[in-house]
Scaffold this motif. Structure first.
Motif, PDB file in Angstrom:
ATOM      1  N   VAL B 157       0.839  -1.199   0.000  1.00  0.00           N
ATOM      2  CA  VAL B 157       0.000   0.000   0.000  1.00  0.00           C
ATOM      3  C   VAL B 157       0.877   1.253   0.000  1.00  0.00           C
ATOM      4  O   VAL B 157       0.638   2.195  -0.758  1.00  0.00           O
ATOM      5  CB  VAL B 157      -0.970  -0.002   1.200  1.00  0.00           C
ATOM      6  N   VAL B 158       1.914   1.257   0.833  1.00  0.00           N
ATOM      7  CA  VAL B 158       2.815   2.412   0.883  1.00  0.00           C
ATOM      8  C   VAL B 158       3.420   2.653  -0.499  1.00  0.00           C
ATOM      9  O   VAL B 158       3.386   3.770  -1.030  1.00  0.00           O
ATOM     10  CB  VAL B 158       3.935   2.187   1.924  1.00  0.00           C
ATOM     11  N   LEU B 159       3.919   1.596  -1.105  1.00  0.00           N
ATOM     12  CA  LEU B 159       4.527   1.724  -2.429  1.00  0.00           C
ATOM     13  C   LEU B 159       3.505   2.257  -3.437  1.00  0.00           C
ATOM     14  O   LEU B 159       3.791   3.164  -4.225  1.00  0.00           O
ATOM     15  CB  LEU B 159       5.051   0.358  -2.888  1.00  0.00           C
ATOM     16  N   GLY B 160       2.297   1.690  -3.384  1.00  0.00           N
ATOM     17  CA  GLY B 160       1.253   2.095  -4.326  1.00  0.00           C
ATOM     18  C   GLY B 160       0.886   3.554  -4.163  1.00  0.00           C
ATOM     19  O   GLY B 160       0.835   4.302  -5.140  1.00  0.00           O
ATOM     20  N   VAL B 161       0.647   3.969  -2.936  1.00  0.00           N
ATOM     21  CA  VAL B 161       0.218   5.347  -2.702  1.00  0.00           C
ATOM     22  C   VAL B 161       1.297   6.315  -3.183  1.00  0.00           C
ATOM     23  O   VAL B 161       1.026   7.264  -3.922  1.00  0.00           O
ATOM     24  CB  VAL B 161      -0.097   5.579  -1.205  1.00  0.00           C
TER      25      VAL B 161
ATOM     26  N   ALA D 184      -4.652   1.001  -2.613  1.00  0.00           N
ATOM     27  CA  ALA D 184      -3.533   1.945  -2.613  1.00  0.00           C
ATOM     28  C   ALA D 184      -3.708   2.966  -3.729  1.00  0.00           C
ATOM     29  O   ALA D 184      -3.566   4.171  -3.513  1.00  0.00           O
ATOM     30  CB  ALA D 184      -2.222   1.183  -2.783  1.00  0.00           C
ATOM     31  N   ALA D 185      -4.056   2.486  -4.926  1.00  0.00           N
ATOM     32  CA  ALA D 185      -4.209   3.400  -6.060  1.00  0.00           C
ATOM     33  C   ALA D 185      -5.364   4.359  -5.808  1.00  0.00           C
ATOM     34  O   ALA D 185      -5.249   5.564  -6.021  1.00  0.00           O
ATOM     35  CB  ALA D 185      -4.456   2.603  -7.336  1.00  0.00           C
ATOM     36  N   ARG D 186      -6.475   3.818  -5.315  1.00  0.00           N
ATOM     37  CA  ARG D 186      -7.633   4.694  -5.094  1.00  0.00           C
ATOM     38  C   ARG D 186      -7.317   5.733  -4.029  1.00  0.00           C
ATOM     39  O   ARG D 186      -7.698   6.891  -4.138  1.00  0.00           O
ATOM     40  CB  ARG D 186      -8.844   3.871  -4.672  1.00  0.00           C
TER      41      ARG D 186
END
Lengths: 411, 231, 303, 216
Positions: B157-161, D184-186
């Motif tokens: 999630v950290v990487l994605g954000v 994460a993308a959203r």
């Protein structure tokens, strides 16, 4: 996180063992003093009563809360709290983040008001109980109830808002001096010219939709700002733009914007106010009408910019079947996949808000884009730093390693 | 079955089929349904605006006030008279010379909307979603194989954000390292779009199920009854 | 070449027809496919299951008639659960901008209450619809009865037993000091959102964020959500941030809840059609790509 | 005059914008009252403006009828339905059991449900037409969509029961795609949107972006 769970569960097991053992023999242990304070961050609604946890806390042990208008009573029962719950650490808005809060119980008391809406003096009595045994915890308590002037629990919000405002404002000001800012390409916006050109060539109109919200939504205002550029192109190419509206205020604003575009070009006579019309506020009534409009007028280009709901795929697929160039842009994350699948160009999220700056190339607006980027860099840094501090906190148990996480917690 | 319900089901079934006929092509039945739809919703909007907004908040407030004493009555009711005046200013739209007057109520709506949205956006999105992303980069102690995803997921999630945020940078040229990161961002975006698309199908099909169920369970029995086929 | 070209350019109307049949056939001939449970649905179920008898629960039926085929099955299942647990059920509607004005909630709660043998005003009440979205939530948090002076049918709320609780009088208090408290859940008066033990927001739009921002953030009410399948991914960040306890997503979620309540209702039956359509779309995508690649390859061979 | 035409609206936006931001941080009763009233005012202004909208709609269709444009007969139907709805609404009220409700239940509701359900048909045709693995990015989107579609139906549950679950947390692939990379993308999109929204609000409040005002 894991550790707290672990600690809590160990605490829980010890406590419950304790109560099982103590239930028969040991008397209830009265915890320390009961205190009361005005509930912060509210408008004279009431006060908060808090007291330390008792070693007796556990299954079957309850705190009885009663209130009265006089310290002598009679006290009327208000509620019964499970002694294992209602720890002050759950209420960060009042008690903050200190780990000591796990050793406090609390309850918020709403105080009745007199006919002038002034809070009455109101007393609360707490008692600890198990089965039929009830022991009051000291005398009744009360606190002066005042109307607070600032929500201290929103302090982080204020700091972030101010930071963003100042950053964006600073870059807007700076853009005056240095107007040559680099802005990356946004293909969807470059296609606007092409779309208007094609519509003119084909002698067909363009269709523009500002989304599912009225003008008080920021996304609609962003869409109207883009419309002001699109309509300038339309006016100068001598093309025609149709804007069916779902909201009357948005309609009047669109009319003003398009009219101004025609005035700017110097052809106010070419402006037809009836091309910008109200249809109906109903989501699908509007969609059905616009669908009909699309298949009958066959616009050469469709613009869907703003917030959209389920109608997105109906509009964009019908548009695709009529062969129009379609440019969409939305901040509704759920609708993005549909626009991406069935439109030629899609502005994703923030690009919708950046569009008017991008199109106008006005230094002030471009400066605000710079400010937004700084905001994003800050967010990335905050996330990375907080992750680092959390990692360190795993090894060194300093409470201040959590300050960033605490600061960014919404309470 | 009461007559009005019987009639209602026939009308509803007819309109349902009329809308579906649009899938074949635009046709008179669809046009008919479409215009009924627009007319009825416009009428509905007008009536509900009256009963839900104007009547309870404006008319009843004005009637409640004691107009024998006009001065105090005005003071008591100014909070509803003022917006009514602002609303009336909108009618200047009907006169092209005076249409600029409508800017005042519009400015009210836009200013209030923009102002209300800022702190609420900061609270509900910026603060909430930033803090929810925080995660320790190294686990405190060795974690069991079966729990490994509990540790890895937050890092993804950290990487994605971060990578998607970097993809959205406007004023910085995306090359070299930045380009790679923003490419990772694109991958995350595509996964989200695909997943969101796939999930949506279910909800949309539910709606067709609703309509088909209506046709089969409510309307078909009426046809069979009509034809004398029903038991 | 001919066939591939034809498949690639298949008239979209053929697809529409197949979609329609794929939905209709399983409705007439049910397939009875199995249902598996997910954590998200359990997150709502467990909260309700663990409430003590008589606890007040708020159910926000925030959807328009157009979403009811998808959301009614889960609303029914939740209501069945609440009535089975003897909770005090309060329904309301804050969202539909152009919708039912609270009548969806009324019909459903009326029907389920009749099945469970519950009495209006004592076991359940429908507050109806009020405009103002977040202002209504704030109003409910500050003064419940002022915001909703009357219920959907025009009964004065202040007089209803459900909101005032079955308060025991002084006599029982003297004999057993704990008694006035022991009936806590049932005796609890409802003056504010804070007084509800739990709420479920069933929504087809973003009303859940209004409940989260104002109901949860300001007044600390625990929230579970039920929503259309399309809204479900949007609720995951809130679930992760622990703003909500669970998500019931679309018919799938409803079929799971029905399984938890031990019956096969509209949710489970609808899932049969769903399965067929999902498989159909996947076949469509494969077919589309297959023909596309064969054509591409032919082009490169010729080129 | 120019003051009323230009400065006054800009000033109003500035005062209200900043005022409503400050209001958020103040918990007093007065501050709550301000928020409540401003919202009420917006509603009342919107209700008045609706009359302008309806006038616009009626005028469009009146022109069609008068000039006998193609399909003018449909415009007459629109008029009839609209007038019927308004008369019934004002004459008998809009509660349950009135003719107004009947029209709502048996005309408006099926129309909206059916129009809404068109989305399912369009999604299928869009999936067939546009889901092509042209680029790597498009392929990833396609695969994610397929995995989720399989995962959300009972068929997927049956399938995953046979798959080896050697990687923990992967027995629900569809759920994982949602909860982890998808979320994460959203989340990042939402963060970007909030920044964009705040910047736009600021530009509006400070009067830097005034295109919504038009000119004289």
């Amino acid at each position: 996180m894991k550790r707290t769970y672990y600690l809590l569960s160990v605490m829980f097991i010890i406590l419950s063992l304790f109560t099982v053992v103590s239930a028969q023999n040991n008397p209830l242990v009265i915890p320390g003093e009961v205190k009361a304070m005005d509930t912060p961050n509210d408008s004279a609604d009431g006060y908060t009563v808090y007291w330390p946890v008792s070693p007796s806390d556990g299954e079957g042990v309850y705190y009885l809360v009663s209130t009265s208008s006089s310290p002598e009573g009679p006290f009327t029962p208000l509620t019964r709290l499970d002694s294992r719950l209602k720890l002050a650490s759950e209420n960060k808005a009042t008690f903050g983040f200190s780990s000591k809060n796990e050793k406090l119980h609390y309850i918020e008391i709403t105080v009745p008001k007199d006919e002038h809406c002034r809070p009455l003096i109101w007393y609360t009595q707490i008692a600890i109980s198990r089965d039929s045994e009830v022991i009051p915890l000291g005398g009744p308590v009360t606190a002066k109830v005042v109307s607070n002037w600032f929500k201290f629990n929103k302090f982080n919000n204020l700091v972030i808002t101010l930071f963003l405002f100042l950053t964006i404002y600073y870059f807007i000001q700076r853009a005056h001096k240095d107007p040559n800012l680099f802005i990356r390409r946004i293909p969807g916006l470059e296609a606007i010219e092409e779309a208007v050109g094609r519509a003119t060539e084909m002698g067909k109109p363009l269709l523009y939709i500002t989304g599912a919200y009225d003008i008080d939504a920021v996304s609609t205002i962003a869409s109207v700002n883009i419309l002001s550029h699109v309509s300038k192109k339309v006016a100068s190419y001598d093309s025609r733009i149709i804007i069916p509206c779902r909201f009357a205020i948005a309609m009047t604003v669109c009319q003003e914007v398009v009219k101004e575009a025609y005035l700017n070009i110097g052809r106010p006579d070419a402006f037809n106010v009836h091309d910008i019309f109200y249809v109906t506020s109903d989501q699908f009534g509007y969609t059905a009408a616009v669908d009909g409009l699309m298949v009958r007028e066959k616009p050469a280009a469709n613009f869907f910019l703003g917030t959209f709901a389920a109608e997105s795929i109906i509009l964009s697929e019908t548009g695709a079947s009529t062969g129009a160039i379609q440019i969409a842009g939305t901040d509704s994350t759920y609708q993005l996949p549909f626009f991406i699948v069935s439109c030629d160009y899609t502005l994703i999220g923030e690009e919708l808000y950046a569009a008017s700056a991008y199109l106008s190339r006005e230094p002030k607006l471009l400066g605000s884009l710079r400010g937004q980027d700084i905001g994003k860099i800050m967010m990335v840094l905050v996330i990375l730093l907080a992750c680092l501090l959390l990692t360190l906190h795993n090894y060194f148990d300093f409470e201040w390693f959590l300050f960033l996480k605490n600061f960014m917690t919404a309470i | 079955m009461p007559l009005q319900q019987l009639l209602g089901i026939w009308i509803a079934a007819g309109l349902t089929l009329a809308i579906y006929s649009f899938l074949y092509k635009d046709n008179p039945a669809y046009k008919f349904a479409e215009h009924i739809y627009v007319g009825i919703t416009a009428g509905y909007a007008l009536c509900t605006a009256w009963y839900n907004v104007i009547e309870p908040n404006l008319i009843s407030e004005l009637l409640k006030a004691n107009w024998h004493n006009p001065f105090t009555a005005l003071i008591m009711t100014w909070t509803v008279i003022a917006p009514a005046l602002l609303g009336i200013l909108m009618f200047s739209r009907f006169f092209s010379k005076a249409s600029w007057v409508s800017r005042i109520p519009i400015a009210f709506v836009i200013g209030a909307g923009a102002g209300i949205s800022v702190p609420n956006t900061v609270q509900a999105y910026l603060i909430k979603h930033t803090s929810a992303t925080f995660a320790p980069l190294i686990p405190k102690e060795a974690i069991a194989w079966s729990n490994i995803m509990d540790f890895i997921n937050p890092l993804i999630v950290v990487l994605g954000v971060i990578s998607v945020l970097i993809y959205f940078f406007f004023s910085i040229e995306q090359k070299n390292g930045l380009k790679t990161v923003s490419w990772i961002g694109i991958i995350f975006l595509m996964i989200f779009f695909g997943a969101s698309f796939g999930y949506t199908v279910m909800g949309r099909v539910s709606l067709v199920i609703g309509r088909v169920r209506f046709l089969i369970t409510d309307w078909f029995p009426l046809i069979t009854n009509l034809l004398g086929l029903g038991s | 070449m001919g066939i591939i070209q034809k498949v690639l350019n298949v008239d979209r109307r053929v697809i529409y027809l197949i979609v329609f049949l794929a939905v209709a056939i399983p409705i007439i001939f049910p397939l009875n496919l199995p249902v598996t449970l997910t954590e998200e649905v359990m997150g709502v179920y467990n909260e309700i299951e663990n409430l003590p008898e008589g606890s007040p629960i708020l159910i926000a039926v925030d959807y328009e008639p157009s979403s009811s085929p998808e959301l009614n099955p889960m609303t029914r299942a939740i209501l069945k659960h609440c009535f089975k647990k003897n909770l005090r059920v309060v329904t309301t509607t804050i969202w539909p901008t152009d919708g039912s004005g609270g009548s969806i909630a009324d019909k459903l709660v009326e029907e389920e209450a009749r099945i469970a043998g519950k009495i209006r005003g004592k076991d359940f009440v429908n507050l109806g619809f009020k405009t103002g979205s977040y202002a209504v939530v704030i109003g409910m948090g500050e003064d419940f009865k002022k915001t909703f002076p009357k219920d959907f049918n025009g009964n004065v709320l202040d007089k209803l037993e459900i909101l005032n609780g079955t308060h025991s009088n002084g006599n029982s208090e003297s004999s057993l000091p704990n008694a006035a408290f022991s009936q806590d859940a049932r005796a609890k008066k409802i003056n504010s959102l804070k007084d509800f033990s739990y709420m479920v927001c069933i929504h087809d739009d973003s009303s859940v964020f209004t409940w989260i921002t104002y109901g949860y953030e300001r007044y600390g009410i625990k929230i579970g959500t039920g929503c259309t399948a399309v809204m479900a991914p949007g609720n995951y960040p809130s679930l992760q941030a622990k703003q909500i306890t669970g998500i019931i997503g679309g018919l799938k979620g409803a079929s799971e809840y029905e399984k938890l309540m031990n019956y096969r209702g509209e949710g489970a039956r609808g899932m049969d059609s769903q399965s067929v359509i999902h498989v159909f779309i996947i076949i469509l995508i494969f077919l589309g790509n297959l023909t596309y690649f064969i054509l591409e390859r032919k082009k490169t061979v010729r080129g | 005059m120019d003051f009323f035409k230009r400065q006054l609206p800009t000033l109003l936006v500035l005062v209200l914008g900043l005022g409503m931001i400050i209001q958020y941080y103040i918990p007093t009763t007065f501050s709550q009252q301000v928020l409540k009233n401003v919202n009420l005012w917006i509603q009342i202004i919107a209700a008045f403006t609706l009359c302008i909208g309806i006038t616009s709609l009626l005028r469009t269709h009146y022109t069609k009828i008068r000039l006998q444009h193609s399909g003018w007969a449909y415009s007459i139907i629109l008029y009839i339905v609209f007038i019927a709805m308004v008369i019934l609404g004002f004459y008998r009220g809009i509660q349950e059991g009135t003719p107004f409700r009947w029209l709502f239940d048996y005309v408006q509701t099926p129309l909206s449900s059916t129009t809404f359900s068109l989305t399912a048909f369009f999604i299928c045709s869009a999936a067939y037409r546009a889901f092509r693995a042209r680029t790597m990015e498009a392929t990833i989107m396609l695969i994610a969509a397929i995995i989720v579609m399989i995962g959300r139906i009972p068929f997927g549950d049956m399938l995953s029961a046979y798959l080896p679950s050697f990687i923990p947390g992967f027995n629900d692939m569809a759920g994982w795609i949602f909860n982890t990379p998808g979320m994460a993308a959203r989340r990042a999109i939402l963060l970007g949107i909030s920044l964009g929204g705040i910047a736009t609000s600021l530009r509006i409040i400070l009067g830097i972006e005034r295109s919504y005002q038009g000119k004289d």
